[in-house]
Design a protein around this motif. Structure first.
Motif, mmCIF file in Angstrom:
data_model
loop_
_atom_site.group_PDB
_atom_site.id
_atom_site.type_symbol
_atom_site.label_atom_id
_atom_site.label_comp_id
_atom_site.label_asym_id
_atom_site.label_seq_id
_atom_site.Cartn_x
_atom_site.Cartn_y
_atom_site.Cartn_z
ATOM 1 N N GLN A 226 0.819 -1.214 0.000
ATOM 2 C CA GLN A 226 0.000 0.000 0.000
ATOM 3 C C GLN A 226 0.850 1.259 0.000
ATOM 4 O OE1 GLN A 226 -2.732 -0.202 3.270
ATOM 5 N NE2 GLN A 226 -4.107 -1.646 2.245
ATOM 6 N N HIS A 227 2.004 1.201 0.645
ATOM 7 C CA HIS A 227 2.841 2.393 0.710
ATOM 8 C C HIS A 227 3.405 2.757 -0.656
ATOM 9 C CE1 HIS A 227 6.105 -0.589 0.662
ATOM 10 N NE2 HIS A 227 6.905 0.402 0.323
ATOM 11 N N ARG A 228 3.559 1.765 -1.543
ATOM 12 C CA ARG A 228 4.053 2.068 -2.878
ATOM 13 C C ARG A 228 3.018 2.867 -3.669
ATOM 14 N NH1 ARG A 228 6.819 -3.779 -4.533
ATOM 15 N NH2 ARG A 228 8.323 -3.840 -2.804
ATOM 16 N N ASP A 229 1.741 2.495 -3.531
ATOM 17 C CA ASP A 229 0.688 3.286 -4.172
ATOM 18 C C ASP A 229 0.642 4.698 -3.599
ATOM 19 O OD1 ASP A 229 0.068 0.984 -5.572
ATOM 20 O OD2 ASP A 229 -1.487 0.369 -4.158
ATOM 21 N N THR A 230 0.851 4.791 -2.286
ATOM 22 C CA THR A 230 0.858 6.114 -1.659
ATOM 23 C C THR A 230 2.026 6.960 -2.166
ATOM 24 O OG1 THR A 230 -0.163 5.170 0.317
ATOM 25 C CG2 THR A 230 0.876 7.324 0.543
ATOM 26 N N GLN A 231 3.181 6.352 -2.327
ATOM 27 C CA GLN A 231 4.334 7.088 -2.836
ATOM 28 C C GLN A 231 4.114 7.544 -4.278
ATOM 29 O OE1 GLN A 231 7.504 4.279 -2.142
ATOM 30 N NE2 GLN A 231 8.088 5.227 -0.204
ATOM 31 N N GLU A 232 3.484 6.702 -5.092
ATOM 32 C CA GLU A 232 3.172 7.115 -6.463
ATOM 33 C C GLU A 232 2.190 8.282 -6.474
ATOM 34 O OE1 GLU A 232 1.756 3.726 -8.508
ATOM 35 O OE2 GLU A 232 3.678 2.657 -8.496
ATOM 36 N N THR A 233 1.204 8.231 -5.581
ATOM 37 C CA THR A 233 0.237 9.321 -5.504
ATOM 38 C C THR A 233 0.908 10.621 -5.090
ATOM 39 O OG1 THR A 233 -1.491 7.732 -4.914
ATOM 40 C CG2 THR A 233 -1.929 10.058 -4.454
ATOM 41 N N LEU A 234 1.782 10.547 -4.098
ATOM 42 C CA LEU A 234 2.484 11.748 -3.654
ATOM 43 C C LEU A 234 3.403 12.296 -4.738
ATOM 44 C CD1 LEU A 234 3.377 10.699 0.012
ATOM 45 C CD2 LEU A 234 1.569 12.242 -0.750
ATOM 46 N N ALA A 235 4.001 11.393 -5.517
ATOM 47 C CA ALA A 235 4.851 11.857 -6.617
ATOM 48 C C ALA A 235 4.024 12.572 -7.687
ATOM 49 C CB ALA A 235 5.594 10.670 -7.239
ATOM 50 N N VAL A 236 2.819 12.070 -7.948
ATOM 51 C CA VAL A 236 1.940 12.731 -8.920
ATOM 52 C C VAL A 236 1.514 14.102 -8.412
ATOM 53 C CG1 VAL A 236 -0.323 12.613 -10.011
ATOM 54 C CG2 VAL A 236 1.131 10.598 -9.970
ATOM 55 N N PHE B 145 -10.335 9.312 -7.092
ATOM 56 C CA PHE B 145 -10.558 10.725 -6.800
ATOM 57 C C PHE B 145 -10.471 10.988 -5.296
ATOM 58 C CE2 PHE B 145 -13.337 14.285 -5.698
ATOM 59 C CZ PHE B 145 -12.820 15.278 -6.511
ATOM 60 N N ALA B 146 -11.062 10.106 -4.483
ATOM 61 C CA ALA B 146 -10.998 10.279 -3.028
ATOM 62 C C ALA B 146 -9.565 10.172 -2.526
ATOM 63 C CB ALA B 146 -11.885 9.233 -2.348
ATOM 64 N N MET B 147 -8.769 9.288 -3.138
ATOM 65 C CA MET B 147 -7.382 9.128 -2.714
ATOM 66 C C MET B 147 -6.577 10.398 -3.014
ATOM 67 S SD MET B 147 -4.625 6.284 -4.011
ATOM 68 C CE MET B 147 -4.822 6.850 -5.704
ATOM 69 N N TYR B 148 -6.697 10.912 -4.230
ATOM 70 C CA TYR B 148 -5.965 12.128 -4.583
ATOM 71 C C TYR B 148 -6.428 13.311 -3.736
ATOM 72 C CZ TYR B 148 -3.778 9.980 -8.653
ATOM 73 O OH TYR B 148 -3.024 9.189 -9.471
ATOM 74 N N SER C 132 -7.835 13.293 -0.713
ATOM 75 C CA SER C 132 -7.432 13.157 0.696
ATOM 76 C C SER C 132 -5.946 13.438 0.870
ATOM 77 C CB SER C 132 -7.765 11.750 1.203
ATOM 78 O OG SER C 132 -7.069 10.770 0.451
ATOM 79 N N HIS C 133 -5.121 12.978 -0.065
ATOM 80 C CA HIS C 133 -3.694 13.255 0.039
ATOM 81 C C HIS C 133 -3.398 14.737 -0.172
ATOM 82 C CE1 HIS C 133 -3.188 8.867 -0.314
ATOM 83 N NE2 HIS C 133 -2.018 9.074 0.252
ATOM 84 N N THR C 134 -4.179 15.373 -1.038
ATOM 85 C CA THR C 134 -3.997 16.811 -1.233
ATOM 86 C C THR C 134 -4.331 17.581 0.031
ATOM 87 O OG1 THR C 134 -4.552 16.555 -3.568
ATOM 88 C CG2 THR C 134 -4.645 18.773 -2.663
ATOM 89 N N GLN C 135 -5.410 17.207 0.687
ATOM 90 C CA GLN C 135 -5.776 17.867 1.935
ATOM 91 C C GLN C 135 -4.743 17.603 3.030
ATOM 92 O OE1 GLN C 135 -8.365 19.984 2.257
ATOM 93 N NE2 GLN C 135 -8.708 19.687 0.068
ATOM 94 N N ALA C 136 -4.211 16.377 3.069
ATOM 95 C CA ALA C 136 -3.196 16.055 4.081
ATOM 96 C C ALA C 136 -1.913 16.848 3.849
ATOM 97 C CB ALA C 136 -2.907 14.559 4.066
ATOM 98 N N ARG C 137 -1.501 16.991 2.578
ATOM 99 C CA ARG C 137 -0.290 17.755 2.290
ATOM 100 C C ARG C 137 -0.480 19.227 2.600
ATOM 101 N NH1 ARG C 137 1.091 18.395 -2.497
ATOM 102 N NH2 ARG C 137 3.363 18.320 -2.414
#
Length: 591
Positions: free
Chosen positions: A107-117, A414-417, A419-424
């Protein structure tokens, strides 16, 4: 049997937690850090007889369990990158994680890809430093030398004004102006097609009447947009042209600017205005000149310029990019269902007598199948026979299931992107600087005295011993008494010569302590003790039990002196003649 078992065991202290296992267990996985443990390593403690590693103890429990059972499990209380770093330190492959833990681990690999995007989307509103700007615009060398020119200093400011709306108050004003012109341009493009906003083109036609006289009539052939819309378009496109030129001149990377999708839409829409203007001037007399206005629809695409001012639109576009596979799968199943049900309904309507058949061909059935599968249902075409109605019911059910399956994946992306945007956005902008870990120093090469101490020390030293006396443990032998003492004979220090000590004992002589090649004789008459350490005469005490004096002039020497009071004294003799003593109450128990 117990001694052999203790020799086959090894103690590993990882992060303050001691683990004990067999050496054979660590040999199960070769070519790893634990399979190459030797006592010559810097993290080996000979006093505690253990290996110390300043690593995560929770992860090491799973690592050690991997050596024991051959199955590597992922602990859920640690982050994925930390687990990978620990496995890399111990020399293990992270791909050996068991299938039961693989989904949780990756799961952390997907999270890292999302953060890179999200990092590429440039959603941060934090103002970059001068050094970061110099690196971005390619004048880092001039910045370090302090020779930044006026244009190099002004160029990033101009770029921030026109491309980063949240960088400053002036940039926000420029952004509001840009959005205003975009909205006015789109609104003007839509309103000029309304009949009330158009001006008829009246043409004066002269005709002859029946009595031979001439008359003229007004003919309304076409309508044109009001002239006010033309001036509005000129002002808006003048701003767009100015904005494109300024952004192109001040861009840090010209090639990246030209190939950007949003910029391509921008300058194509702006260019279409000038092309339309030229065609109206020189090609308005053509019959199909109205077809050329169709290309002005490209100006509607200026709405995508709003993505530069809205992070939500950026996330939405990125969601469709990330869901390209699911969207492709959705289109494939829709096309497959449309072709199948269009063919079925065509032949189903021809089985029975149907004078009002709407499905005269399969291409007409394709339109009906598309409208039915997407649950729109215009009602312009409908089956009339019972078999055709049954096919229509199956088509509607297949459409609902086909569309419903990929939609949750798109929504989750969409929810993943989002939520990560709000967290950042809530993360602190400045992090505390962490200094790199200082590696432990390698043990210094032992000198003559150090080498002799290592040679004399036993392999296993208990915790109950005194560290000052843990270098050796003398053994005692009883020699027969002699008649009279004789003076001690000293020999020169030579690496090729092995000295001996001749020490006659008195009639009431005590035991003799032997220590490797060194021999210590304790006489009752003069209460003196002489120690030979690694072929060197170390010291000799006087009759009053005082500290020993150095006999040989060496860099550093060690002595163990038993004084008249019965205490054992460990002395280190330095080159300047001084003697460092360490006396402990546990020395008697040591003997």
């Amino acid at each position: 049997m117990n001694i052999m078992d203790s020799e086959n065991r090894v103690v590993l202290n990882v992060g303050g937690i001691r683990h004990e296992t067999y050496k054979a267990t660590l040999k199960k996985i070769p070519a790893t850090r634990l399979s190459r443990l030797t006592e010559a390593l810097a993290n080996y403690d000979p006093i505690l007889n253990e290996y110390f590693f300043d690593r995560h103890p929770g992860v090491f429990a799973q690592v050690l369990n991997y050596y024991r059972t051959g199955k590597l499990h992922y602990p859920t209380d640690v982050c994925g990158p930390l687990f990978e770093e620990e496995l890399e330190f111990w020399g293990l492959d992270s791909n050996q994680v068991e299938p039961c833990c693989w989904m949780t681990y990756t799961q952390h690999r997907d999270t890292q890809e999302t953060l890179a995007v999200l990092e590429r989307l440039d959603l941060d509103t934090e103002k970059p430093t001068e050094e970061e700007l110099a690196r971005k615009f390619g004048y880092e060398d001039d910045y370090l030398k302090g020779t930044v020119s006026w244009w190099q200093h002004t160029k990033p400011q101009i770029w921030s004004l026109f491309d980063e709306p949240y960088s400053s108050n002036a940039a926000k004003i420029i952004g509001v102006i840009s959005v205003f012109f975009i909205c006015v341009s789109i609104l003007s493009f839509c309103l000029k097609t309304h009949p009330d906003m158009r001006v008829p083109v009246i043409r004066n036609i002269t005709v002859k009447t029946a009595n031979g006289s001439t008359a003229w009539v007004l003919d309304k052939t076409q309508t044109n947009a009001h002239v006010a819309f033309f001036y509005i378009e000129c002002v808006c496109n003048a701003w767009f042209t100015f904005e494109i030129l300024i952004r192109f001149i001040s861009s840090p990377n010209k090639c990246e600017f030209v190939t950007s999708s949003v910029n391509i839409i921008d300058y194509i829409a702006t260019l279409s205005f000038y092309v339309d203007l030229v065609l109206q001037r020189f090609a308005s007399h053509l019959e199909n000149a109205d077809i050329l206005e169709f290309f002005s629809i490209i100006r509607i695409m200026r709405l995508f310029k709003l993505t530069r001012h809205s992070s939500g639109l950026k996330i939405l576009i990125q969601t469709f990019r990330a869901s390209a596979k699911e969207l492709t799968l959705l289109v494939f199943f829709l096309v497959l269902g449309i072709v199948i049900f269009a063919s079925l309904v065509y032949y189903a309507e021809r089985i029975q007598a149907n004078p009002h058949n709407d499905f005269n061909s399969i291409p007409l059935g394709l339109w009906w199948a598309l409208v039915t599968m997407t649950t729109v249902g215009y009602g312009d075409m409908a089956p009339k026979t019972y078999i055709g109605m049954f096919v229509g019911a199956l088509c509607a059910l297949a459409g609902v299931l086909t569309i419903a399956l990929p939609v949750p994946v798109i929504v989750s992306n969409f929810a993943m992107y989002y939520s990560h945007t709000q967290a950042r956005a809530k993360l602190p902008k400045k992090r505390r600087r962490v200094l790199p870990v200082e590696q432990p120093r390698q043990p210094r090469t032992a000198g003559p005295i150090g080498a002799s101490i290592v040679a004399m020390c036993p392999k296993n030293v208990g915790l109950h011993t005194n560290p000052a006396l843990a270098m050796c443990k003398p053994t005692f032998e009883v020699r027969p008494p002699s008649i009279a003492p004789t003076p001690m004979m000293l020999v020169p220090r030579d690496s090729s010569y092995k000295p001996t000590v001749t020490t006659p004992t008195a009639p009431n002589s005590g035991p003799v302590a032997t220590l490797g090649n060194a021999t210590s004789t304790n006489t009752t008459n003069n209460n003196s003790t002489t120690v030979l350490n690694n072929n060197n005469v170390v010291s000799k005490s006087n009759s009053n039990g005082a500290g020993g004096k150095p006999i040989a002039n060496s860099t550093s020497q060690c002595s163990i002196v038993k004084s008249a009071s019965g205490q054992l004294t460990s002395s280190v003799l330095k080159s300047n003649g001084t003697t460092a003593k360490e006396t402990s109450s546990e020395e008697k128990s040591f003997l």
